[in-house]
Motif scaffolding. Structure first.
Motif, PDB file in Angstrom:
ATOM      1  N   VAL A 162       0.861  -1.177   0.000  1.00  0.00           N
ATOM      2  CA  VAL A 162       0.000   0.000   0.000  1.00  0.00           C
ATOM      3  C   VAL A 162       0.901   1.232   0.000  1.00  0.00           C
ATOM      4  O   VAL A 162       1.567   1.523   0.992  1.00  0.00           O
ATOM      5  N   SER A 163       0.947   1.929  -1.110  1.00  0.00           N
ATOM      6  CA  SER A 163       1.755   3.135  -1.249  1.00  0.00           C
ATOM      7  C   SER A 163       1.068   4.034  -2.253  1.00  0.00           C
ATOM      8  O   SER A 163       0.128   3.627  -2.953  1.00  0.00           O
ATOM      9  N   LEU A 164       1.526   5.265  -2.340  1.00  0.00           N
ATOM     10  CA  LEU A 164       0.962   6.175  -3.335  1.00  0.00           C
ATOM     11  C   LEU A 164       1.130   5.612  -4.745  1.00  0.00           C
ATOM     12  O   LEU A 164       0.229   5.696  -5.588  1.00  0.00           O
ATOM     13  N   ALA A 165       2.304   5.022  -4.996  1.00  0.00           N
ATOM     14  CA  ALA A 165       2.569   4.482  -6.334  1.00  0.00           C
ATOM     15  C   ALA A 165       1.607   3.352  -6.676  1.00  0.00           C
ATOM     16  O   ALA A 165       1.034   3.311  -7.772  1.00  0.00           O
ATOM     17  N   SER A 166       1.414   2.406  -5.746  1.00  0.00           N
ATOM     18  CA  SER A 166       0.537   1.267  -6.027  1.00  0.00           C
ATOM     19  C   SER A 166      -0.926   1.695  -6.133  1.00  0.00           C
ATOM     20  O   SER A 166      -1.679   1.162  -6.952  1.00  0.00           O
ATOM     21  N   LEU A 167      -1.327   2.659  -5.302  1.00  0.00           N
ATOM     22  CA  LEU A 167      -2.716   3.136  -5.356  1.00  0.00           C
ATOM     23  C   LEU A 167      -2.988   3.882  -6.664  1.00  0.00           C
ATOM     24  O   LEU A 167      -4.071   3.778  -7.239  1.00  0.00           O
ATOM     25  N   SER A 168      -2.002   4.636  -7.130  1.00  0.00           N
ATOM     26  CA  SER A 168      -2.193   5.389  -8.373  1.00  0.00           C
ATOM     27  C   SER A 168      -2.196   4.475  -9.590  1.00  0.00           C
ATOM     28  O   SER A 168      -2.712   4.846 -10.647  1.00  0.00           O
ATOM     29  N   ALA A 169      -1.605   3.270  -9.459  1.00  0.00           N
ATOM     30  CA  ALA A 169      -1.501   2.339 -10.595  1.00  0.00           C
ATOM     31  C   ALA A 169      -2.599   1.276 -10.593  1.00  0.00           C
ATOM     32  O   ALA A 169      -2.703   0.495 -11.549  1.00  0.00           O
ATOM     33  N   MET A 170      -3.405   1.211  -9.554  1.00  0.00           N
ATOM     34  CA  MET A 170      -4.395   0.124  -9.453  1.00  0.00           C
ATOM     35  C   MET A 170      -5.504   0.285 -10.498  1.00  0.00           C
ATOM     36  O   MET A 170      -5.785   1.371 -10.998  1.00  0.00           O
ATOM     37  N   ILE A 171      -6.149  -0.836 -10.796  1.00  0.00           N
ATOM     38  CA  ILE A 171      -7.317  -0.840 -11.687  1.00  0.00           C
ATOM     39  C   ILE A 171      -8.549  -0.709 -10.800  1.00  0.00           C
ATOM     40  O   ILE A 171      -8.860  -1.601 -10.003  1.00  0.00           O
ATOM     41  N   PRO A 172      -9.260   0.402 -10.877  1.00  0.00           N
ATOM     42  CA  PRO A 172     -10.376   0.645  -9.945  1.00  0.00           C
ATOM     43  C   PRO A 172     -11.573  -0.266 -10.214  1.00  0.00           C
ATOM     44  O   PRO A 172     -11.896  -0.562 -11.366  1.00  0.00           O
ATOM     45  N   ASN A 173     -12.218  -0.677  -9.120  1.00  0.00           N
ATOM     46  CA  ASN A 173     -13.407  -1.524  -9.204  1.00  0.00           C
ATOM     47  C   ASN A 173     -14.691  -0.741  -8.961  1.00  0.00           C
ATOM     48  O   ASN A 173     -15.775  -1.212  -9.316  1.00  0.00           O
ATOM     49  N   ASP A 174     -14.585   0.419  -8.303  1.00  0.00           N
ATOM     50  CA  ASP A 174     -15.783   1.198  -7.983  1.00  0.00           C
ATOM     51  C   ASP A 174     -15.415   2.673  -7.862  1.00  0.00           C
ATOM     52  O   ASP A 174     -14.264   3.060  -8.099  1.00  0.00           O
ATOM     53  N   GLN A 175     -16.396   3.495  -7.483  1.00  0.00           N
ATOM     54  CA  GLN A 175     -16.180   4.935  -7.383  1.00  0.00           C
ATOM     55  C   GLN A 175     -15.170   5.294  -6.301  1.00  0.00           C
ATOM     56  O   GLN A 175     -14.410   6.257  -6.442  1.00  0.00           O
ATOM     57  N   ILE A 176     -15.152   4.520  -5.212  1.00  0.00           N
ATOM     58  CA  ILE A 176     -14.188   4.799  -4.139  1.00  0.00           C
ATOM     59  C   ILE A 176     -12.772   4.557  -4.646  1.00  0.00           C
ATOM     60  O   ILE A 176     -11.859   5.371  -4.412  1.00  0.00           O
ATOM     61  N   ASP A 177     -12.558   3.442  -5.361  1.00  0.00           N
ATOM     62  CA  ASP A 177     -11.241   3.167  -5.938  1.00  0.00           C
ATOM     63  C   ASP A 177     -10.806   4.288  -6.880  1.00  0.00           C
ATOM     64  O   ASP A 177      -9.641   4.716  -6.879  1.00  0.00           O
ATOM     65  N   LYS A 178     -11.741   4.767  -7.713  1.00  0.00           N
ATOM     66  CA  LYS A 178     -11.421   5.853  -8.645  1.00  0.00           C
ATOM     67  C   LYS A 178     -10.993   7.105  -7.893  1.00  0.00           C
ATOM     68  O   LYS A 178     -10.054   7.808  -8.292  1.00  0.00           O
ATOM     69  N   PHE A 179     -11.700   7.385  -6.792  1.00  0.00           N
ATOM     70  CA  PHE A 179     -11.378   8.562  -5.980  1.00  0.00           C
ATOM     71  C   PHE A 179      -9.975   8.415  -5.390  1.00  0.00           C
ATOM     72  O   PHE A 179      -9.158   9.340  -5.455  1.00  0.00           O
ATOM     73  N   ILE A 180      -9.691   7.257  -4.787  1.00  0.00           N
ATOM     74  CA  ILE A 180      -8.383   7.021  -4.150  1.00  0.00           C
ATOM     75  C   ILE A 180      -7.272   7.065  -5.197  1.00  0.00           C
ATOM     76  O   ILE A 180      -6.204   7.649  -4.968  1.00  0.00           O
ATOM     77  N   LYS A 181      -7.498   6.454  -6.344  1.00  0.00           N
ATOM     78  CA  LYS A 181      -6.487   6.432  -7.409  1.00  0.00           C
ATOM     79  C   LYS A 181      -6.149   7.857  -7.859  1.00  0.00           C
ATOM     80  O   LYS A 181      -4.971   8.216  -7.976  1.00  0.00           O
ATOM     81  N   ALA A 182      -7.193   8.668  -8.063  1.00  0.00           N
ATOM     82  CA  ALA A 182      -6.970  10.046  -8.510  1.00  0.00           C
ATOM     83  C   ALA A 182      -6.251  10.861  -7.443  1.00  0.00           C
ATOM     84  O   ALA A 182      -5.364  11.672  -7.750  1.00  0.00           O
ATOM     85  N   LEU A 183      -6.623  10.665  -6.172  1.00  0.00           N
ATOM     86  CA  LEU A 183      -5.979  11.402  -5.082  1.00  0.00           C
ATOM     87  C   LEU A 183      -4.514  11.018  -4.957  1.00  0.00           C
ATOM     88  O   LEU A 183      -3.644  11.878  -4.761  1.00  0.00           O
TER      89      LEU A 183
END
Length: 625
Positions: free
Chosen positions: A435-456
């Motif tokens: 769990v890091s900024l790099a891994s969160l920004s690179a993840m494939i989002p499954n829902d709106q929360i994932d999209k929000f976290i990825k963008a942040l």
């Protein structure tokens, strides 16, 4: 001399007394800020301050510091560059940013926020199987730090006999420093530790600041007293200003006894101010009836102005809390409409935010009376929207900091109302290699929360070189979808959230920080002055503690019932009972003319409070002849 203009004999004596260190007992409305600022002016006018030397003034709140700075600027003889005015934490932040590396502290540290601290403490409690709640753990650490004189004494005191607590405390401190974080108590404790470990550094401050002024001495704890002693032992003169009757911060470790300790340690001369310039005599007489019931206080019968026809003191008891709220808000409307008292000149005070007091907000809104709350989290909410912006700023400043990242995910779990059993950082721990900024920004989002976290996460990565702090605030405001969240709140919560967001933005705009890490360190400093500007024409709503140092033409003290004031547990502890009495004394002496005190016979059951209630036992003391 201009510095003596409009001073009474007692005040003039305090300003020009330099025979030895001094302790000025200044009751409410007796002009303590005037004494300190006039003393500063006197040192310049009388030539007391040697060339290349400076004055250090330490206050308890930012409000007091700002007021002193403004008043000092009124004297053209004063060189502002030779005066340093700030809170204990401001001063210690300055020292540690300069010399903290001498005791292995990183210079780019930031303060750990309550939510980040809670995240860390939960981990430690689980790891060491401690039978403590997170708040109990942090309170225990804070109490030990506040009662210590250096870091080694603090560590020794953590051997309490509670299995695992000492080890958990050691890891707590190590995890903080590994992540370039400190808690608020560390700021003062580590400064005292630095001065003791490196006398040559302490000498630099002795040499630079031969004159030291301490405001609100009654609000200090043993650790702060030790810091004052260290600074004072090399100073030419130290003057402290205090009022033992206004010592109301026992829960922060403050002790009224530090006043006498200061007198003893620094051989200080007691000077008593008795003339109150704020209140009519009828209010002071009533307040004195209350405070004389406390033991061990310095006797000082305050003399106020003559009573005038519009002055009044009134106590009222209502059958229900709804009737109380109706009467109070109607009275405010009446005073505004018929006597011309501006809304900004009135305040509603309470001991703590009982759930039934939400009706006050509802009634104020119903009657179109503008109002503002002081203090933080008036609605009982754990996290404010401004907290998210600060946490994200910290992550931009220090992207590899695991405590900040994981605690931000924990905060977002609450915001998105994610099930506690599947908190975001736990979820991502299961689905990502790390769990890091790099891994969160690179993840494939499954829902709106994932999209929000990825963008942040991507935003935090992209913003790491930013130097435009106001733009960073504005961008985070959009990235965190603050406006969308505000639209979902009710009127009262929206007003409160906007106030905190505006306060944060003003701190960002006014900051002179040269780096983002310095900015977030400044922002996280304790701020006891979340008050709207005076030109905002609104009724104030506040706790006793937050209103300390302020004054209003009309003061309404509500919910004066046993179990609220004094509190359920404090009513059976003699020392805490005396502090509760001092809290009410502080509230009463905010009034310049009118004082209304109310209670109800029925109040909704909340926590340990019963539904049927009785008037505060303090009413009986106020009725004594």
């Amino acid at each position: 001399m201009k510095c003596f203009e409009s001073l009474n004999p007692e005040q003039k004596h305090a300003v020009e007394f330099f025979e030895r260190n001094s302790m000025v007992f200044a009751g409410p409305g007796t002009g303590k800020t005037r004494i300190i600022t006039r003393r500063v002016a006197y040192m310049f006018e009388a030539g007391k301050l040697p060339p290349a030397k400076n004055i250090l003034a330490i206050t308890f709140t930012n409000k007091a510091a700002n007021e002193m700075k403004a008043r000092v600027q009124e004297f053209t003889t004063v060189d502002k560059k030779r005066i340093r005015i700030g809170t204990f934490h401001n001063f210690c932040l300055w020292v540690l940013k300069s010399y903290g590396d001498k005791i292995n502290m990183p210079r780019d540290f930031a303060f750990i926020s309550p939510t980040q601290q809670q995240y860390l403490v939960k981990q430690l409690i689980s790891k060491y199987d401690l039978m403590l709640k997170p708040r109990d753990f942090t309170n225990k650490i804070s109490d030990i730090k506040n009662s210590s004189v250096d870091f080694s004494e603090f560590i020794a005191k953590t051997n309490t006999g509670l299995v695992g607590f000492h080890e958990a405390t050691i890891e707590y401190q190590n995890r903080l420093y590994e992540n370039k974080l400190i808690d608020y108590d560390d700021a003062i404790l580590q400064t005292a530790t630095l001065f003791k470990a490196h006398p040559k550094i302490l000498y630099l401050y002795h040499n630079a600041f031969p004159y030291v002024l301490i405001d609100e001495m009654q609000d200090t704890n043993r650790m702060q007293l030790e810091l004052i002693r260290l600074l004072g032992e090399g100073a030419k003169h130290v003057m402290a200003v205090a009022d033992d009757d206004q010592s109301i911060y026992g829960w922060r470790g403050a002790l009224p006894t530090v006043i006498q300790d200061f007198i003893n340690l620094l051989a200080a001369e007691p000077i008593v101010l008795r003339h109150n310039y704020r209140s009519p005599q009828m209010i002071l007489d009533l307040a004195n009836k209350l405070i004389v019931n406390n033991d061990g206080r310095t006797e000082k019968t305050l003399v106020g102005r003559n009573n005038e026809p519009n002055d009044c003191t009134k106590g009222k008891r209502f059958d229900t809390w709804e009737e109380e709220a109706e009467w109070v808000t109607n009275k405010i409307k009446e005073l505004h409409d018929t006597e011309g008292i501006e809304y900004r000149q009135m305040i509603i005070l309470y001991r703590n935010r009982h759930s039934s007091l939400k009706i006050i907000d509802a009634k104020l809104i119903e009657k179109n009376i503008p109002f503002q709350h002081f203090g933080k989290n008036f609605s009982g909410k754990e996290i404010l929207l401004s907290d998210f912006i600060v946490a994200a700023m910290k992550l931009v400043s220090d992207p590899s900091n695991e405590i900040i990242l994981f605690s931000l995910l924990d905060m977002l779990s609450k915001r998105f109302e994610v099930d506690d059993e599947e908190a975001l950082f736990e979820y991502y721990s299961k689905h990502l290699d790390e769990v890091s900024l790099a891994s969160l920004s690179a993840m494939i989002p499954n829902d709106q929360i994932d999209k929000f976290i990825k963008a942040l996460a991507q935003f935090c990565i992209d913003s790491q070189e930013t130097r435009a702090f106001p733009k960073l605030y504005d961008d985070l405001f959009k990235e965190l979808k603050v406006e969308m969240t505000l639209d979902k709140l009710d009127d009262g919560e929206r007003i409160e959230e906007k106030r905190h967001l505006e306060l944060l933005k003003q701190r960002v705009l006014k900051s002179t920080a040269t780096s983002l890490s310095q900015l977030v360190a400044e922002i996280e400093l304790p701020d006891d002055t979340p008050h709207a500007e005076a030109r905002s024409n609104r009724v104030s709503v506040s706790t006793f503690h937050t209103a300390k140092g302020l004054e209003y033409k009309a003061v309404f003290i509500i919910a004066l019932e046993d179990h609220i004031i004094p509190g359920y547990r404090n009513g059976i502890d003699p020392e805490k009972l005396q502090e509760e009495r001092r809290g009410l004394y502080v509230a009463m002496t905010r009034s310049e003319s009118k004082l209304f005190m109310t209670c109800a016979s029925m109040r909704p059951k909340w926590k340990e409070y019963p539904e049927e209630v009785i008037p505060s036992r303090f009413f009986a003391e106020l009725r004594k002849k």
